[in-house]
Motif scaffolding. Structure first.
Motif, PDB file in Angstrom:
ATOM      1  N   SER A 101      42.508  55.697  46.945  1.00 10.87           N
ATOM      2  CA  SER A 101      42.288  55.621  45.502  1.00 10.87           C
ATOM      3  C   SER A 101      41.450  56.816  45.092  1.00 10.87           C
TER       4      SER A 101
ATOM      5  N   ASN B  64      49.847  52.249  39.161  1.00 12.11           N
ATOM      6  CA  ASN B  64      49.702  51.429  37.958  1.00 12.11           C
ATOM      7  C   ASN B  64      50.259  52.138  36.734  1.00 12.11           C
TER       8      ASN B  64
ATOM      9  N   SER C 109      46.477  54.039  44.031  1.00 15.27           N
ATOM     10  CA  SER C 109      46.749  52.843  43.240  1.00 15.27           C
ATOM     11  C   SER C 109      46.789  53.121  41.732  1.00 15.27           C
ATOM     12  N   GLN C 110      45.932  54.052  41.247  1.00 15.98           N
ATOM     13  CA  GLN C 110      45.946  54.300  39.801  1.00 15.98           C
ATOM     14  C   GLN C 110      47.262  54.926  39.338  1.00 15.98           C
TER      15      GLN C 110
ATOM     16  N   ASN D 189      42.723  61.132  38.424  1.00 17.22           N
ATOM     17  CA  ASN D 189      42.965  60.007  39.332  1.00 17.22           C
ATOM     18  C   ASN D 189      44.387  59.461  39.196  1.00 17.22           C
TER      19      ASN D 189
END
Lengths: 335, 360
Positions: A327, A18, A14-15, A8
């Protein structure tokens, strides 16, 4: 079990963001917004510098191979930053036992794509690892280009304002579906080809012609949905998109319906989003459409001061919904 | 695209929405049981087309969401045993068990392969004779026949290394449990794919016993609006019945071949539903005749707990008693990247869908 990197984290959603923001950008002292290319000021001119790694599986797919992807990908990262790409480096991590014939085919493709794009491959590196320690072949390219004067703000999108129009240069999703089809385990064969192509020439057609381009970004992993969400977040403005106006080829549409994918979040390798003033948008559309890589270019929406920070999709059926940041791992190793 | 475009035609949709508005004289609450419907309703922006007095609740029809923590614990444990391959549908990968998900096990080196058909798992077993290939069988009447066919195929080929861990379930008992639980409803938008296999007759007891309407719906926006229109008419006329809107796929008796396969391989058992608890006669376990392919027979499992985060309200959401935004974890602790409850994990889960389309 402690926290570990999962697939992921490489999905473009989004991951991954981050991970980059929390681990890399912080420790390396990089400032936001994180763009595809770094812009480096020099005496009197600005250089763009970009790098990208390629792990696509399979290595050969309809419309290209990993070499074409590696060359075009870095050229495109530079081009959408408003730069004229000039020099490219190429590094290869090769698994023991890899057929030399395949390596030659891949190198030939890179060489001919470099000529087409007008760039030179000037340096590189080669590593070979034991059988089973990497999957066939991984390539990393980096590139340097000179930013066209007046285009320095493009990659940061600092000039984007309400009323600006969103333009894309053609149909979405072909690359992801072509690679997926080439994997042989889905039980479908299609004539869909990857859209993989160098975008620098079509973008250079704007130089000297257009002065109100406010943003460009290629629509790779995470697709249009990821880029629009990044723009909404970066600018704190709203984005309104008309689903009907987004070109998607029929076979891609059909396969997406069947497999449950959203074409708007699929990877492309020859598509980019451009944001310009409303006044200049039609001129830009004409320039795009006059180039083979922009025949199906379309205006797909606009920047608004409503629903700030969100991308709202007006569905073809007349409903409205938020177009979310993709995502998770729909499709690992697509590029 | 045929069978798609005509059911997304904006003119037809506008007319249906107007027709619904015109005859909606009271308040109506309908439950869409199937996760596919929940996803379609949000994807096409249907709530924006409905009058305010029509409320749609999402039911327990996302197979991933109702699968127990215990099941995930079993399959993750198996994945870490040397020599096993887990061949699974992609939606199970990220579902959290009490400690692990298949995703995390894969990062630790477990051999986990995403497949699109249970027959692929049989092929994997056939080319890897020295390894045990385990297929986690989840889903309702829609997917159970496919699993049954895979088991029969493995038996035919003599593939003793192919095993199924079954958490298959059937839908009508869960709908009955929801009615009995006291969720206030005026009717069901019944699952289209389940009914394609099992037929619309499986819902006959609902109007007969409980006086609630049922319309079996397709998955395009015109299908869903048409089904809502039919349900509103049933309520207005006080004539609850089972009707089929999705006529291009569903017959009252279903698909007899698929049902025969399913009944040959599986028998009915009690089953634990995440959020709903044990529902009698709602699960499918592998019959003795096929025990060689039953992972429950081939492996021993320690009984693990079914404890879930006490703050997670997935159970109430699955019963239509609460909406995702009423959960204290929703969007904060529990989100797409860090799902706490099953409703957040699956693309058909209410919380996942709700967060996707209404993040604030």
């Amino acid at each position: 079990m402690s926290d570990v990197v999962s697939l992921n984290h490489g999905s473009g959603g989004s991951q991954m963001r981050n991970l980059i923001e929390n681990i890399f950008a912080g420790k390396f002292g990089m400032s936001k917004p994180l763009t595809d290319s770094a812009l480096l000021e020099n005496e009197g001119y600005t250089m763009a510098f970009s790098t990208d790694s390629y792990v696509v599986d399979p290595l050969f797919f309809p419309g290209g191979n990993i070499g074409k992807l590696a060359l075009c990908g870095t050229v495109n990262d530079l081009a959408v930053s408003g730069a004229i790409p000039l020099w490219i480096s190429a590094s290869f991590i090769i698994e023991e036992g890899f057929p030399l014939e395949d390596l030659e085919r891949i190198a030939d493709t890179m060489a001919s794509e470099a000529i087409k794009a007008g760039v030179k491959i000037v340096t590189g590196d080669t590593k070979v690892v034991s059988k089973g320690k990497c999957d066939k072949l991984f390539i990393t390219t980096a590139g340097v280009g000179i930013v066209k004067s007046g285009f320095e703000h493009i990659s940061k999108g600092s000039m984007i304002k309400p009323g600006d129009k969103l333009i894309i240069n053609g149909s979405l999703g072909n690359h992801a579906i072509a690679v997926l089809g080439a994997r042989n385990n889905l039980g479908f064969s299609s004539k869909i080809e990857s859209d993989c192509a160098s975008l620098n020439h079509i973008i250079q057609n704007f130089f000297g012609e257009c002065s109100e381009i406010h943003f460009m970004r290629d629509l790779t992993r995470g697709g249009l949905a990821a880029v629009l969400n990044e723009v909404a977040e970066m600018t704190s403005l709203g984005i309104s998109v008309q689903e009907e106006s987004i070109p998607v080829d029929e076979p891609v549409k059909g396969l997406c319906e069947m497999l449950g994918f959203n074409p708007l979040s699929l990877a492309n390798e020859g598509k980019f989003l451009l944001i310009s003033s409303g006044d200049e948008s039609f001129k830009i559309l004409d320039i795009l459409r006059s180039h083979p890589l922009g025949k199906n270019a379309a205006i797909i929406g606009e920047i608004t001061d409503e629903h700030e920070g969100y991308v709202v999709l007006k569905t073809a059926t007349g409903g409205k919904r938020i177009l979310e940041m993709p995502s998770g791992i729909d499709l690992p190793r697509i590029c | 695209m045929k069978y798609i475009d005509e059911y997304r035609n904006p003119e037809i949709i506008k007319k249906l929405a107007e027709a619904i508005k015109k005859i909606s004289s009271a308040s109506y609450t309908f439950m869409e049981v199937c996760g596919g419907h929940t996803a379609a309703i949000q994807r096409f922006g249907i709530p924006a087309l409905l009058p305010e007095n029509i409320r749609l609740l999402s039911g327990p029809g996302c197979p991933v969401c109702v699968t127990s923590t215990d099941f995930i614990d079993k399959i993750t444990k198996l994945s870490l045993e040397p020599g096993t391959i887990i061949a699974t549908f992609g939606d199970l990968i990220r579902v959290p068990g009490s400690e692990l998900s298949l995703d995390k096990c894969r990062s630790e080196g477990a051999d986990i392969r995403i497949i699109f058909s249970p027959l692929e798992a049989v092929s994997i077993a056939s080319v890897n004779p020295s390894r045990k290939v385990i297929f986690p069988g989840i889903g309702f009447e829609t997917t159970a026949p496919g699993t049954a066919v895979a088991i029969k195929k493995a038996k035919e080929k003599g593939l003793r290394n192919f095993k199924v861990l079954s958490a298959h379930k059937i839908m009508p008992p869960a709908m009955e449990a929801i009615i009995r639980d006291g969720t206030r409803l005026n009717g069901f938008i019944c699952p289209g794919h389940v009914s394609t296999i099992a037929g619309s007759k499986i819902f006959n007891f609902i109007p007969e016993k409980y006086g609630l309407g049922c319309v079996v719906s397709g998955f395009e926006p015109a299908d869903i609006l048409q089904s809502i229109l039919m349900l509103v008419k049933q309520v207005n006329n006080n004539l609850p019945a089972v009707e089929i809107e999705y006529r291009r796929a569903v017959k009252p008796d279903g698909n007899e071949t698929a049902l025969r396969n399913m009944q040959e391989v599986f028998e009915i058992c009690d089953s634990w539903w995440r959020g709903l608890g044990i529902i009698p006669a709602s699960g499918l376990r592998i019959r003795k005749e096929y025990r060689d392919f039953d992972a429950e027979e081939a492996f021993t499992f320690e009984t693990s707990s079914t404890d879930e985060n006490p703050l997670c309200i997935c159970g109430n959401i699955l019963r239509g008693l609460a909406t995702p935004s009423e959960c204290p974890l929703f969007g904060k602790v529990c989100n797409n990247d860090n799902p706490v409850g099953a409703c957040m994990v699956s693309a058909e889960g209410s919380c996942n869908i709700h967060l996707k389309y209404h993040p604030s």
